[in-house]
Design an enzyme around this catalytic site. Structure first.
Site, PDB file in Angstrom:
ATOM      1  N   HIS A  38       0.824  -1.210   0.000  1.00 30.01           N
ATOM      2  CA  HIS A  38       0.000   0.000   0.000  1.00 30.01           C
ATOM      3  C   HIS A  38       0.855   1.256   0.000  1.00 30.01           C
ATOM      4  CE1 HIS A  38      -4.312  -1.211   1.223  1.00 30.01           C
ATOM      5  NE2 HIS A  38      -3.725  -2.231   0.633  1.00 30.01           N
ATOM      6  N   GLU A 107      -6.617  -0.434  -5.515  1.00 33.34           N
ATOM      7  CA  GLU A 107      -7.582   0.477  -4.896  1.00 33.34           C
ATOM      8  C   GLU A 107      -7.171   1.915  -5.179  1.00 33.34           C
ATOM      9  OE1 GLU A 107      -5.716  -1.431  -2.535  1.00 33.34           O
ATOM     10  OE2 GLU A 107      -7.013  -3.183  -2.521  1.00 33.34           O
TER      11      GLU A 107
END
Length: 323
Positions: A38, A107
């Site tokens: 991430h 995402e």
């Protein structure tokens, strides 16, 4: 027997802590370790997000047995697929063949930082499919030229490759992604105890291995475990259709402002007992998963106790009851 994994959660621990956790997980008896990739944490309360590939290189040097896997890397915007292939081959070498490249469509939380916007899901899946083909070609060791709809590769070649080709896992969330990616992957990746995903994967000719992820919040004090799970993991209840599109931690905080601690406790095993974790784990086994990676919610302060609990009680219970 279902293999039991541990999650090196980059959103809740810094790089030094993650490198410390990996050999502790190996010594406790976990079979494999997955790592999130991430740019931002889901919620500010988690407070971390180091570069996963740098950490993986270090983890490969402090572990000897456990398999390693990205869970997952998105090779669509933040990374070009040719760069992902190079990173994966390098970690494959550093780990002596213990690495699996887990890929997904990503995402908005992580991919928007490069300023290229956030495509709709149809386009993201197109991009992921093209990226997988590029990575597979580069893993073959030859010179790759590619002029596609979303990517170009100009005379790409990986000069350092492990003897055994790095396996590729692909994250899926519904029948369309299952049908699209089952023929391209060596491993199915998901977070849902959904039998239809596993059955659909098998019907589409997918590989046998299927990996899932199960968050838990172990603590000697159940109320503390519930509070921590609510503070740091209430985003998990949103589902990937929501989670894929929110742009940052503030968006996840707003989207989950009405999620109550008791709501989180109803969906995530919390507290000192192995029983609820074993029951939740068994649901994944019954759906057809071959591997399940546990996430111990909380940063460095919770992990040592969790590893002791896992070695002494949890892993024996899982292998006796679920395996």
């Amino acid at each position: 027997m279902v293999r039991i994994g541990y999650t090196l959660m980059t959103e809740q621990s810094g790089p030094r802590e993650l490198v410390r956790h990996a050999p502790l997980a190996e010594r406790a008896g976990f079979d494999f370790a997955v790592m999130s990739d991430h740019y931002s944490p889901w919620l500010e309360a988690q407070g971390h997000s180091p570069h996963a590939w740098s950490v993986l290189g270090a983890v490969a040097q402090v572990t000897e047995r456990v398999e390693l896997m990205t869970y997952v890397t998105a090779p669509i915007l933040r990374y070009h697929p040719a760069v992902v292939a190079q990173q994966a081959a390098t970690v494959g070498l550093l780990s002596d063949g213990r690495f699996t490249l887990g890929l997904g469509a990503g995402e908005n939380l992580n991919e928007h930082v490069v300023g290229r916007g956030w495509p709709p899901v149809r386009v993201r899946h197109e991009m992921l499919e093209e990226a997988v083909w590029i990575i597979r070609e580069l893993f073959g060791g030859g010179i790759v030229h590619h002029d596609g709809r979303h990517y170009r590769v100009d005379a790409g070649r990986l000069w350092d490759l492990p003897e055994q080709r790095v396996p590729i896992g692909i994250a899926v969330s519904g029948p369309r992604s299952v049908r699209r990616f089952a023929p391209l992957a060596d491993v199915m990746i998901s977070t849902d105890a959904d039998e239809s995903l596993c059955r659909g994967w098998d019907r589409a000719g997918g590989a046998d291995r299927k990996v899932a992820q199960l968050p838990v919040s172990w603590d000697r004090d159940r109320d503390a475990a519930i509070r921590r799970a609510h503070e740091q993991f209430r985003w998990f209840a949103g589902g990937w259709r929501v989670n894929a599109d929110l742009p940052g931690p503030a968006g996840f905080a707003a989207a989950t402002q009405f999620v109550r601690p008791e709501d989180v406790a109803a969906s995530i095993p919390c507290g000192p007992d192995a029983g609820p974790i074993v029951s939740a784990f068994a649901e994944f086994r019954d759906c057809g998963y071959t591997d399940v990676a546990l996430v111990q919610i909380g940063g460095d302060e919770t992990q040592d106790g969790f590893f002791e609990f896992a070695e002494r009680e949890l892993l024996p219970a899982l292998r006796t009851t679920v395996g």
